[in-house]
Write a protein that holds these residues in place. Structure first.
Motif, short mmCIF file in Angstrom:
data_model
loop_
_atom_site.label_atom_id
_atom_site.label_comp_id
_atom_site.label_asym_id
_atom_site.label_seq_id
_atom_site.Cartn_x
_atom_site.Cartn_y
_atom_site.Cartn_z
N TYR A 174 37.31 47.83 36.30
CA TYR A 174 38.82 47.42 36.61
C TYR A 174 39.65 47.07 35.26
CZ TYR A 174 42.94 46.29 39.26
OH TYR A 174 44.38 46.15 39.83
N ILE A 175 40.11 47.91 34.60
CA ILE A 175 40.99 47.72 33.28
C ILE A 175 42.53 48.22 33.67
CG2 ILE A 175 41.39 48.28 30.93
CD1 ILE A 175 38.40 48.90 30.86
N TYR A 176 43.37 47.37 32.90
CA TYR A 176 44.71 47.28 33.08
C TYR A 176 45.08 46.94 34.19
CZ TYR A 176 49.55 49.36 32.27
OH TYR A 176 51.01 49.42 32.33
N ARG A 177 44.56 45.76 34.58
CA ARG A 177 44.94 45.16 36.01
C ARG A 177 46.44 44.60 36.29
NH1 ARG A 177 39.46 41.05 35.84
NH2 ARG A 177 38.16 42.53 35.21
N SER A 178 46.40 44.34 37.41
CA SER A 178 47.89 43.92 37.96
C SER A 178 47.88 42.54 38.66
CB SER A 178 48.75 45.04 38.45
OG SER A 178 48.44 45.12 40.01
N SER A 179 46.39 42.18 39.06
CA SER A 179 46.43 40.94 39.68
C SER A 179 45.08 40.10 39.41
CB SER A 179 46.53 41.48 41.26
OG SER A 179 45.34 42.47 41.57
N PRO A 180 44.97 39.13 39.66
CA PRO A 180 44.03 38.04 39.27
C PRO A 180 42.71 38.42 40.23
CG PRO A 180 45.59 36.95 40.76
CD PRO A 180 46.18 37.97 40.32
N ARG A 181 41.48 38.71 39.92
CA ARG A 181 40.36 38.92 40.47
C ARG A 181 39.10 38.72 39.84
NH1 ARG A 181 40.75 44.00 43.20
NH2 ARG A 181 43.08 43.99 43.00
N THR A 182 38.07 38.26 40.60
CA THR A 182 36.80 37.89 39.63
C THR A 182 35.84 39.19 39.75
OG1 THR A 182 36.95 35.58 40.52
CG2 THR A 182 34.85 36.34 39.67
N ALA A 183 35.44 39.39 38.53
CA ALA A 183 34.25 40.47 38.54
C ALA A 183 32.97 40.03 38.74
CB ALA A 183 34.31 41.18 36.87
N LEU A 184 32.25 40.66 39.58
CA LEU A 184 30.86 40.40 39.76
C LEU A 184 30.02 41.34 39.31
CD1 LEU A 184 31.68 39.47 43.68
CD2 LEU A 184 31.51 37.88 41.83
N ARG A 185 28.71 41.44 39.65
CA ARG A 185 27.78 42.41 39.16
C ARG A 185 28.11 43.85 39.43
NH1 ARG A 185 21.70 39.93 39.93
NH2 ARG A 185 22.26 38.18 38.73
N ASN A 206 23.60 46.36 58.30
CA ASN A 206 22.97 45.03 57.72
C ASN A 206 23.09 45.40 56.29
OD1 ASN A 206 21.26 42.94 57.34
ND2 ASN A 206 19.45 43.93 57.68
N ILE A 207 23.73 44.33 55.55
CA ILE A 207 24.12 44.57 54.31
C ILE A 207 23.67 43.05 54.02
CG2 ILE A 207 25.75 44.91 52.37
CD1 ILE A 207 27.33 46.50 54.42
N VAL A 208 22.88 42.87 52.82
CA VAL A 208 22.26 41.57 52.47
C VAL A 208 22.74 40.87 51.14
CG1 VAL A 208 20.20 41.84 53.90
CG2 VAL A 208 20.07 42.48 51.43
N SER A 209 23.51 41.87 50.54
CA SER A 209 23.92 41.55 49.09
C SER A 209 24.86 42.02 48.34
CB SER A 209 22.38 41.43 47.88
OG SER A 209 22.17 42.63 47.66
N THR A 210 25.53 41.71 47.47
CA THR A 210 26.48 42.36 46.79
C THR A 210 26.14 43.42 45.88
OG1 THR A 210 27.72 40.25 46.30
CG2 THR A 210 28.21 42.08 44.78
N ASN A 211 24.94 43.20 45.49
CA ASN A 211 24.01 44.61 44.70
C ASN A 211 24.05 45.43 45.60
OD1 ASN A 211 24.16 43.33 42.26
ND2 ASN A 211 21.98 42.49 42.54
N GLN A 212 23.54 45.33 46.89
CA GLN A 212 23.42 46.43 47.98
C GLN A 212 24.49 47.09 48.08
OE1 GLN A 212 22.15 45.69 52.06
NE2 GLN A 212 20.41 46.35 51.51
#
Length: 317
Positions: free
Chosen positions: A79-90, A57-63
């Motif tokens: 994540y530095i020196y990336r090779s693909s598009p992505r979104t940074a969350l917390r 049971n996982i309720v959040s990204t923070n968890q």
């Protein structure tokens, strides 16, 4: 000369083995259960190279972030020196690569093109796709063994040179290096033995030389550990590859791979490497709240094309 033969491995047995840990009967929250089973979880990954935790049971990204830090025993990496598009969350949690749903992401060890890579990765399925969208895996030790010896030996002798051009078609350098400062980019490149050249104010080209194989620091096993097949211009599907080369020139392709001495890699050799990956790949059907833990040197990952909404997150250490 070796010929690529059909690989005789019972991948169906991998899909149904001990590596799927169904924890749906546990009464504690996902985080509480993980805190009380850290040693056991790490032993699963150490022994098998990956583990799929199902039913927590996982309720959040923070968890999820806290769960990974608890298992890994250290903060998650940026994540530095990336090779693909992505979104940074917390808390250094990211979306997985945000390529269009109809695109397949080839097998790869994360950041194998760099001199710095995560040893551990954790994926969290928030929303499984309506169809497809799984995260296929392949054993890097088996990939190494099954690549025809004449191809493997040449790669091991010469290594790989990765060439990237930022901003025209691929990611802008500001996103890849997570800074707007050219000075910081240049410092990062020097520190990480990356050759760089500013072709213009906004056009950066980098070259990095890396080995094609590596030895796992704990198990001592040899693994195929590079992204030549992913960077090579032949990895672009269909007529788009030739059209791009003709329109902007091979020197300005967003990314490409050569042997370490700068010589061309035969597309037929890249095709055989991809065939090995295809024959060794297996996957699990994502379910909501699944956590997939990987040893990033022992196992590659990729992504199937999919339909519907899909949300899978990742953290690394």
């Amino acid at each position: 000369m070796d010929q690529l033969l059909s690989i005789d491995m019972d991948l169906d047995s991998v899909n149904t083995d001990r590596r799927v840990h169904d924890l749906s009967a546990e009464k504690l929250s996902g985080l509480a259960w993980v805190k009380s089973h850290v040693s056991e979880i790490n032993q699963w990954v150490n022994n098998d190279g990956f583990a799929l935790l199902r039913g927590l049971n996982i309720v959040s990204t923070n968890q999820f972030s806290t769960i990974l830090e608890t298992i890994f025993g250290e903060p998650l990496s940026q994540y530095i020196y990336r090779s693909s598009p992505r979104t940074a969350l917390r808390n250094n949690i990211y979306t997985t690569t945000e390529y269009h749903a109809d695109q397949v992401i080839l097998q790869h060890n994360e950041n194998a093109y760099s001199n710095s890579w995560p040893m551990r990765m954790g994926f969290f399925c928030v929303i499984p796709a309506r169809s497809g969208g799984n995260t296929p895996l392949a054993d890097s030790r088996e990939v190494y063994k099954h690549i025809p010896s004449h191809i493997r030996e040449k790669f091991e002798q010469l290594g790989v040179m990765y060439v990237r051009n930022y901003g025209d078609i691929d990611l802008p350098w500001q996103e890849v290096f997570q800074t707007n400062s050219k000075v910081e980019v240049q410092e990062y490149c020097r520190k990480n033995h990356i050759e760089f050249e500013w072709k213009s104010d906004d056009h950066l080209q980098t070259r990095q030389h890396r080995p094609a194989a590596a030895v796992h620091p704990v198990t001592g096993e040899k693994v195929w550990f590079n992204q030549a097949h992913l960077f090579h211009h032949s990895s672009i599907d269909g007529p788009e590859s030739a059209a791009m080369r003709n329109s902007i020139g091979i020197d300005r392709l967003p990314r490409n791979a050569f042997y370490g001495d700068g010589s061309d890699i035969d597309p037929k050799d890249i095709a055989q490497i991809n065939d090995v990956y295809r024959q060794l790949t297996f996957s699990y059907q994502w379910q909501r709240n699944d956590i997939l833990l990987l040893d990033n040197m022992l196992y590659t990952h990729g992504r199937e094309a999919y339909q519907g909404t899909r949300k899978v997150l990742v953290g690394m250490a």
